[in-house]
Design a protein around this motif. Structure first.
Motif, PDB file in Angstrom:
ATOM      1  N   ILE A 290     -31.222 -45.374 -23.659  1.00  0.00           N
ATOM      2  CA  ILE A 290     -30.222 -44.351 -23.998  1.00  0.00           C
ATOM      3  C   ILE A 290     -29.389 -43.986 -22.780  1.00  0.00           C
ATOM      4  N   LEU A 291     -30.027 -43.894 -21.605  1.00  0.00           N
ATOM      5  CA  LEU A 291     -29.280 -43.577 -20.393  1.00  0.00           C
ATOM      6  C   LEU A 291     -28.270 -44.670 -20.053  1.00  0.00           C
ATOM      7  N   ASN A 292     -28.720 -45.931 -20.149  1.00  0.00           N
ATOM      8  CA  ASN A 292     -27.802 -47.048 -19.871  1.00  0.00           C
ATOM      9  C   ASN A 292     -26.640 -47.060 -20.860  1.00  0.00           C
ATOM     10  N   LYS A 293     -26.923 -46.833 -22.135  1.00  0.00           N
ATOM     11  CA  LYS A 293     -25.867 -46.806 -23.150  1.00  0.00           C
ATOM     12  C   LYS A 293     -24.931 -45.626 -22.923  1.00  0.00           C
ATOM     13  N   TYR A 294     -25.493 -44.509 -22.475  1.00  0.00           N
ATOM     14  CA  TYR A 294     -24.685 -43.318 -22.219  1.00  0.00           C
ATOM     15  C   TYR A 294     -23.701 -43.559 -21.072  1.00  0.00           C
ATOM     16  N   HIS A 295     -24.168 -44.266 -20.023  1.00  0.00           N
ATOM     17  CA  HIS A 295     -23.315 -44.490 -18.867  1.00  0.00           C
ATOM     18  C   HIS A 295     -22.345 -45.649 -19.061  1.00  0.00           C
ATOM     19  N   ASN A 296     -22.652 -46.587 -19.950  1.00  0.00           N
ATOM     20  CA  ASN A 296     -21.835 -47.796 -20.085  1.00  0.00           C
ATOM     21  C   ASN A 296     -20.910 -47.758 -21.305  1.00  0.00           C
ATOM     22  N   ASP A 297     -21.336 -47.097 -22.369  1.00  0.00           N
ATOM     23  CA  ASP A 297     -20.573 -47.087 -23.613  1.00  0.00           C
ATOM     24  C   ASP A 297     -19.837 -45.755 -23.734  1.00  0.00           C
TER      25      ASP A 297
ATOM     26  N   ASP B 131     -17.706 -44.780 -26.153  1.00  0.00           N
ATOM     27  CA  ASP B 131     -17.759 -44.238 -27.514  1.00  0.00           C
ATOM     28  C   ASP B 131     -19.088 -43.543 -27.781  1.00  0.00           C
ATOM     29  N   PHE B 132     -20.192 -44.175 -27.345  1.00  0.00           N
ATOM     30  CA  PHE B 132     -21.503 -43.552 -27.542  1.00  0.00           C
ATOM     31  C   PHE B 132     -21.614 -42.253 -26.759  1.00  0.00           C
ATOM     32  N   ARG B 133     -21.074 -42.253 -25.537  1.00  0.00           N
ATOM     33  CA  ARG B 133     -21.138 -41.035 -24.727  1.00  0.00           C
ATOM     34  C   ARG B 133     -20.348 -39.910 -25.376  1.00  0.00           C
ATOM     35  N   ASN B 134     -19.167 -40.207 -25.848  1.00  0.00           N
ATOM     36  CA  ASN B 134     -18.368 -39.162 -26.504  1.00  0.00           C
ATOM     37  C   ASN B 134     -19.034 -38.679 -27.789  1.00  0.00           C
ATOM     38  N   GLU B 135     -19.578 -39.630 -28.529  1.00  0.00           N
ATOM     39  CA  GLU B 135     -20.262 -39.249 -29.765  1.00  0.00           C
ATOM     40  C   GLU B 135     -21.503 -38.403 -29.471  1.00  0.00           C
ATOM     41  N   TYR B 136     -22.241 -38.777 -28.430  1.00  0.00           N
ATOM     42  CA  TYR B 136     -23.446 -38.016 -28.059  1.00  0.00           C
ATOM     43  C   TYR B 136     -23.071 -36.606 -27.594  1.00  0.00           C
ATOM     44  N   LYS B 137     -22.006 -36.523 -26.797  1.00  0.00           N
ATOM     45  CA  LYS B 137     -21.566 -35.201 -26.326  1.00  0.00           C
ATOM     46  C   LYS B 137     -21.122 -34.323 -27.497  1.00  0.00           C
ATOM     47  N   ALA B 138     -20.357 -34.930 -28.418  1.00  0.00           N
ATOM     48  CA  ALA B 138     -19.899 -34.153 -29.573  1.00  0.00           C
ATOM     49  C   ALA B 138     -21.075 -33.699 -30.428  1.00  0.00           C
ATOM     50  N   ARG B 139     -22.049 -34.588 -30.617  1.00  0.00           N
ATOM     51  CA  ARG B 139     -23.217 -34.226 -31.416  1.00  0.00           C
ATOM     52  C   ARG B 139     -24.033 -33.118 -30.751  1.00  0.00           C
ATOM     53  N   MET B 140     -24.253 -33.254 -29.449  1.00  0.00           N
ATOM     54  CA  MET B 140     -25.010 -32.232 -28.729  1.00  0.00           C
ATOM     55  C   MET B 140     -24.241 -30.911 -28.689  1.00  0.00           C
TER      56      MET B 140
END
Length: 1034
Positions: free
Chosen positions: A308-315, A317-326
């Motif tokens: 999840i950390l690697n995907k958060y730092h590299n992707d 779209d995933f980072r924005n989606e995770y931030k919006a969800r949180m």
């Protein structure tokens, strides 16, 4: 022929040969027996001599060992005839020597006799072998002949007698089976032979190998399914073999693993039941392992955190989606739980108190300053990109302006066609006269060109240039019997009805005026309805019965009908009989089809009045001048209906709502004298100019020159074109049906005539419609022939069957051959399928464009019309001048629109400025409006455009669509001070008229079907959401 021996003679010869063999054996055996007995006696004699002698000589006695015997193997055909005899060197007595000599002689005699008998035996044996070989060869030849005769006899009988063949095959089968079962040696030998034969055939013949494999597989499968013991044995054996191979062979193990993975993956993707079962089972296993195995649980938690950390730092779209969800989750907890909200506020205050230092304040200031700089830089960069695109747009706009300023002003020196600049090249004579040409060709090629001696710059089209370079005559060159003579002055001044009166073939077609809105019928463009019929005309009789006015400048009213008993009038116009007579006189001298027509001269004093009435009553004359005040109008029912229809059309508003010349048009129509006299103003064949003097009888003169004749075939009549349009072909030469050196296709002929620099063909609407109808007719007949040869196999009997015809009609197989006719429903149905296939491949189009032809607003169009008609170019033109020029040049207007459309697509849509983005593909349908001008409907596919997926479209895609539309589409109305030209164009063209047209009130008499006037919205996003809600509600 060799005589066969009898059975008795054969038996006797065998018996004699047997006796001879027995005698020879008995003699040989007796001779050897004597030799052996003699040797034994000699040995015994020597032994007796040893016993008599002294004992001192006992050790020196004669000893005969095995070596002393005669080696019988050494006796071979008298080659070794000496007998080895070894005597003791110590015997020296004379008596012993005599005895030895005697024995030697005896032995020599016996040996020589034995050898002689043996050699004789061998010689006889050799002779017998040779004799037997000769006999065997002879017997083999006889046996082969016998066998061949027997085989032929057997084959003949077997082919004729089936029972004999079956009986013999059964006998041979039984014999073979019995021998195979009882004879062990035969069975082994047969097995070896069969195995060797099968092995050879298996390794040499590919088909046999495949057959053997398939047969063996079938046998094994049948045995596997029928025999349980064999099945169990085979399963056990295969399991053991595979396990041993799996554990011992590394390559096999890896291959087996890979293959099993592929099978499981395919099954996983293709079989939904297996996939669901596998997912459920894996979840259960992972959960059980997660709850029971602590090491696995810790490992999985660590691994998921790292992923999840690697995907958060590299992707992103995933980072924005995770931030919006949180953020959503935190806000939800913040607004729903008071304790969490108070705790978060307290933590924020405490953090601010702890970290609100001078260093933190400075860093915050630097951060804000950096953001301002970056924002300013992005604005500058976007401005640079905008200015760069604006420069690119202006460059392409200048090119587009230069292209549309020019028309088809370049005339080919070979074919005489008026073309655009990109379709021609400068003419240089040296390019076409090469050194290696013959003298005759050099003299002949200059005849291809027109007016080659002048010093002006000449042009030649690319097609003619390529053909002449190959030393070929271009098919559309004027030299290919396409030259036409000048039109005499007597034919130029004829109106439409007068042209039809002098034609030997009358082309009956319904030509209508395409009126729209307030546009007058005399200014509208022309169209045609229905078919075209061509009928021979009696010109000589028609001209003879025409009345002759007193003055040559006077005109008479004439009605032309298909038949006199018909009520409908095909053409009604004013004509001058003298002009018709003069035109016919010219044609009789020039046209070969008119050479048998004779026109009688009539006395000039002949009047059209009733001379009998003049003799009786010299008071009144029936010849009257047209008087406006005293004329009583006689209007037919059809004319009343047409006038009412035109009146209704004049009440609606069309494409030309905001026109300053509308009042002028209405005044001109009211003041037009022809409307007061009902001189066919609704007929497209009525000319604009007329004479003030005409002869009026109480009833107009009615003629039907083609009443007694039958229809002419448009496809088989070779002279129909020159006879139907004698005003275009005064000498009768240059029509399509001429015999030419180079083959000329129909489409090329139409181009030569309509695109010619001589505008006589393009200005004649009847000739244009004639070419169009005849071209469609040719395509229809060609399509019918192809359909009956390939697509529609039907005979005459089936065509009479109603069920068969209904089936073909329902399957649309009858009209399928009309796909080649442009504009037919079948043609557009085929094009619709092409559009559907493009939609399936490319998705829904991004833009839908409608490009209309504003031919009365484009000054470049009108200037080109004026140049081609030989007029003077003005700064501005009246509305009537524009419409008259457009009406007189329909072909030129269509060519100019096509050039403008293609240039617009090249410089603004497909490439160049790319005003709509990078276009992947496009589809265009060009059709004619009600007023006769072309316009285009066109879907466009743009690369990387966001796609709307209905109510399921996510918010991110919706925002992307809004941004994309705002980039290319705007509804801003610029003021007159900003861009005056754009302001006027939007006001006149892109604004819906307050006075709704007839099309607006098509379905509701009081409500516009387009929904105007519409209410304004705050932004593009609001409208989009409203549209999405409407779709979701539906």
């Amino acid at each position: 022929m060799v005589r066969k021996k009898s059975v008795a003679s054969k038996t006797k010869s065998r018996r004699e040969s047997y006796k001879r063999r027995q005698d020879v054996h008995s003699k040989i055996s007796r001779s050897w027996r004597i030799l052996i007995v003699t040797l034994k006696a000699f040995k015994k004699f020597l032994s007796l001599r040893r016993t008599v002698k002294n004992t001192s000589f006992a050790q020196k006695s004669v000893t005969i060992s095995e070596n002393d015997f005669i080696d019988l193997k050494c006796i071979n055909y008298r080659n070794n005839k000496d007998v080895r005899d070894t005597f003791c060197n110590k015997i020296q007595s004379h008596g012993e020597i005599d005895d030895q000599n005697i024995i030697k002689d005896v032995v020599k005699k016996i040996v020589s006799r034995v050898c002689r008998l043996d050699s004789e035996r061998k010689r006889q044996l050799k002779n017998r072998k040779h004799q037997r070989q000769i006999e065997s060869n002879f017997n083999n030849e006889n046996s082969s002949l016998t066998i061949s005769r027997q085989y032929k006899w057997w084959r003949k009988n077997c082919s004729q007698n089936v029972m004999l063949r079956e009986k013999e095959s059964q006998r041979l089968r039984k014999f073979y089976q019995k021998k195979y079962n009882n004879n062990i040696r035969f069975r082994e030998k047969e097995r070896i032979r069969i195995n060797s034969h099968v092995s050879t055939k298996y390794h040499t013949n590919l088909n046999a190998r495949e057959n053997i494999k398939s047969q063996s597989k079938i046998n094994v499968l049948n045995k596997y399914h029928s025999n349980s013991d064999f099945r169990n044995k085979l399963i056990t054996q295969s399991s053991i073999t595979i396990l041993n191979k799996y554990h011992n062979d590394v390559d096999f193990r890896n291959k087996h693993k890979t293959q099993s993975k592929i099978i499981n993956l395919n099954k996983y993707h293709n079989n939904s039941v297996f996939r669901d079962k596998l997912i459920t089972q894996s979840k259960i296993n992972i959960l059980n392992k997660y709850h029971s195995n602590s090491d696995f649980r810790n490992k999985l938690i660590t691994q998921s955190s790292i992923t999840i950390l690697n995907k958060y730092h590299n992707d992103i779209d995933f980072r924005n989606e995770y931030k919006a969800r949180m953020k959503t989750a935190v806000l939800k907890r913040y607004y729903t739980d008071n304790s969490i909200r108070l705790k978060m506020i307290q933590d924020a205050l405490n953090w601010y108190r702890r970290n609100n230092t001078l260093t933190r304040q400075q860093s915050r200031q630097f951060y804000n300053q950096r953001r301002r700089i970056l924002k300013k830089y992005s604005i500058i960069e976007s401005h640079k990109c905008t200015s760069k695109h604006k420069n690119l747009y202006m460059e392409n706009f200048k090119k587009f302006r230069n292209i549309i300023q020019e028309g088809p002003d370049y005339i080919c020196i070979s074919c005489g066609i008026a073309l655009f600049r990109n379709q021609v090249v400068p003419f240089i004579e040296e390019k076409y006269l090469k050194q290696n040409m013959s003298f005759e060709m050099k003299e002949y090629i200059p005849s291809y060109f027109i007016d080659i001696s002048s010093s002006e710059l000449k042009w030649i089209c690319r097609l003619c240039s390529d053909k002449i370079k190959k030393q070929q005559l271009p098919s559309r060159a004027l030299l290919n019997k396409l030259e036409i003579c000048e039109i005499p002055a007597e034919l130029k001044k004829l109106n439409n009805l007068e042209k039809h009166l002098i034609a030997l073939r009358l082309p009956f077609m319904k030509i209508v005026n395409l009126t729209s809105g307030k546009l007058s019928s005399r200014l509208a463009q022309k169209g045609t309805k229905g078919p075209l019929h061509c009928v021979p005309s009696d010109v000589q009789d028609t001209v003879t019965i025409l009345p002759r006015p007193v003055d040559k400048s006077m005109m008479i009213r004439l009605q032309l009908k298909r038949r006199l008993k018909y009520k409908a009038v095909w053409e009604d116009q004013l004509i001058n009989p003298y002009d018709v007579k003069d035109a016919l006189l010219i044609l009789t001298k020039m046209h070969p089809g008119y050479k048998y027509i004779k026109i009688n001269e009539i006395d000039e004093s002949y009047l059209t009045s009733d001379q009998h009435n003049n003799d009786e009553n010299n008071t009144d004359s029936v010849i009257e001048l047209m008087n406006v005040d005293t004329y009583e109008k006689v209007i037919s029912i059809e004319e009343i209906a047409i006038s009412n229809e035109n009146h209704l059309k004049s009440l609606g508003l069309g494409d030309l709502d905001n026109n300053n010349h509308s009042d002028e048009e209405i005044d001109e129509d009211n003041n037009d004298i022809r409307s007061k006299y009902n001189i066919g103003t609704d007929s497209c064949t009525q000319p604009c100019d007329f004479n003030d003097f005409l002869v009026f009888n109480k009833q107009p003169c009615i003629v039907a020159p083609a009443e007694k004749n039958k229809l002419s075939s448009l496809l088989t009549d070779k002279t129909i074109e020159a006879l139907a349009f004698p005003h275009l072909f005064p000498d009768g030469k240059g029509s399509f049906d001429e015999d030419r050196k180079s083959n000329l296709k129909w489409k090329e002929y139409c181009k030569v005539r309509l695109f010619s620099s001589d505008s006589r063909f393009a200005a004649d609407s009847s000739y244009i419609f004639y070419l169009q109808y005849l071209g469609d007719l040719k395509q229809v007949y060609s399509g019918i022939n192809i359909a009956f040869r390939k697509k529609l196999p039907i005979n005459a009997k089936q065509s009479l069957d109603e069920n068969q015809m209904k089936f073909l009609m329902n399957k649309d197989m009858i009209y399928r051959h009309l796909q080649c006719v442009r504009g037919s429903p079948q043609y557009w149905h085929k094009r619709l399928k092409d559009l559907f296939s493009m939609t399936r491949q490319l998705g829904f189009p991004t833009f839908f464009l409608t490009l209309s032809c504003a031919d009365l607003r484009w000054k470049e169009f009108v200037d080109t019309f004026v140049r081609h008609t030989g007029g003077t170019i003005k700064e501005s033109y009246t509305f009537e001048e524009k419409t008259k020029l457009l009406r007189a040049n329909p072909v030129l207007a269509t060519r100019l629109f096509e050039k403008r459309f293609s240039s617009f697509m090249t410089y603004f849509i497909k490439g160049g400025a790319s005003c709509l983005g990078k276009v992947n593909d496009w589809f265009a349908r060009i059709e004619m409006q009600l007023r006769g001008s072309p316009h285009s409907h066109m879907p466009v596919w743009v690369e990387d455009a966001p796609k709307y997926n209905g109510p399921q479209t996510d918010e991110k895609t919706r925002l992307a669509i809004v941004t994309f539309c705002d980039k290319y589409i705007t509804t801003r109305f610029p003021s007159l001070e900003e861009v005056a030209e754009l302001h006027n164009i939007i006001k006149e063209v892109q604004t819906h008229s307050r006075n709704h047209s007839k099309s607006c009130l098509k379905y509701h008499k009081t409500m516009c079907r387009f929904g105007f006037p519409r209410s304004t919205w705050e932004s593009m996003q609001t409208n989009f959401r409203r549209y999405a809600n409407e779709i979701s509600n539906e």
